[in-house]
Write a protein that holds these residues in place. Sequence first.
Motif, PDB file in Angstrom:
ATOM      1  N   GLY A 127      -5.951 -66.707  15.559  1.00 53.14           N
ATOM      2  CA  GLY A 127      -7.151 -67.349  15.024  1.00 53.14           C
ATOM      3  C   GLY A 127      -7.979 -66.367  14.227  1.00 53.14           C
ATOM      4  N   ARG A 128      -9.177 -66.792  13.902  1.00 56.45           N
ATOM      5  CA  ARG A 128     -10.044 -65.926  13.110  1.00 56.45           C
ATOM      6  C   ARG A 128     -11.281 -65.594  13.930  1.00 56.45           C
ATOM      7  N   GLU A 129     -11.941 -64.518  13.552  1.00 58.53           N
ATOM      8  CA  GLU A 129     -13.146 -64.120  14.262  1.00 58.53           C
ATOM      9  C   GLU A 129     -14.342 -64.884  13.709  1.00 58.53           C
ATOM     10  N   LEU A 130     -15.167 -65.373  14.608  1.00 56.66           N
ATOM     11  CA  LEU A 130     -16.360 -66.098  14.208  1.00 56.66           C
ATOM     12  C   LEU A 130     -17.519 -65.127  14.078  1.00 56.66           C
ATOM     13  N   GLY A 131     -18.337 -65.332  13.064  1.00 56.75           N
ATOM     14  CA  GLY A 131     -19.544 -64.541  12.894  1.00 56.75           C
ATOM     15  C   GLY A 131     -20.630 -65.020  13.830  1.00 56.75           C
ATOM     16  N   ILE A 133     -23.618 -66.360  13.191  1.00 57.95           N
ATOM     17  CA  ILE A 133     -24.171 -67.668  12.825  1.00 57.95           C
ATOM     18  C   ILE A 133     -23.185 -68.770  13.193  1.00 57.95           C
ATOM     19  N   GLU A 134     -21.890 -68.565  12.942  1.00 56.08           N
ATOM     20  CA  GLU A 134     -20.878 -69.580  13.283  1.00 56.08           C
ATOM     21  C   GLU A 134     -20.833 -69.823  14.782  1.00 56.08           C
ATOM     22  N   GLN A 135     -20.987 -68.767  15.574  1.00 54.57           N
ATOM     23  CA  GLN A 135     -21.002 -68.937  17.024  1.00 54.57           C
ATOM     24  C   GLN A 135     -22.220 -69.724  17.482  1.00 54.57           C
ATOM     25  N   MET A 136     -23.373 -69.438  16.875  1.00 55.11           N
ATOM     26  CA  MET A 136     -24.599 -70.103  17.301  1.00 55.11           C
ATOM     27  C   MET A 136     -24.639 -71.572  16.870  1.00 55.11           C
ATOM     28  N   LEU A 137     -24.124 -71.862  15.692  1.00 51.17           N
ATOM     29  CA  LEU A 137     -24.204 -73.217  15.166  1.00 51.17           C
ATOM     30  C   LEU A 137     -22.889 -73.983  15.247  1.00 51.17           C
ATOM     31  N   GLY A 138     -21.876 -73.415  15.856  1.00 53.71           N
ATOM     32  CA  GLY A 138     -20.536 -73.995  15.874  1.00 53.71           C
ATOM     33  C   GLY A 138     -20.442 -75.362  16.505  1.00 53.71           C
TER      34      GLY A 138
END
Length: 155
Positions: A127-131, A133-138
Amino acid sequence: MTRSIPSTLCAIAFLGLAVSACSPVVATRGNLADPDRLAEVKAGQTRREDVAAILGTPTSAGTFDPNVWYYIGQKTEKVAFFQPDVVERRVVIVHFDEAGVVKEIKQLDESNGQDIEMVDRTTPTAGRELGFIEQMLGNVGRFSAKDTKGSGPGR
């Protein structure tokens, strides 16, 4: 003259606090077998129950041979915020025969230890690493209040 006595007392109190803050904190972990008590355990004479009464329960028993007991312990000293220093480290290995009588007692200390070099590699994941912001708003908008029957994705 009276002003110097309180300031002198404050200076002495401050010096006492500063010196006591630098005294090491001693911590003992595991079962550091006392040499005097260990001398009570005799090969060919002492039984398993007596060893447990003298030295306490072992830190570990042999994985492949339950007739081997390990007493593992260490004493460390830590000053302020520095890393703790190992002052004493000892491993006592007690071998029993099939009848439960002590067959052999072996002691190991720091001189028997080996330094192990740590590896700094990381295991790759799919998979890919989430930033951040992506983790908070995912998960925003993934779930709705209308879906109460549990028929949504992942259920």
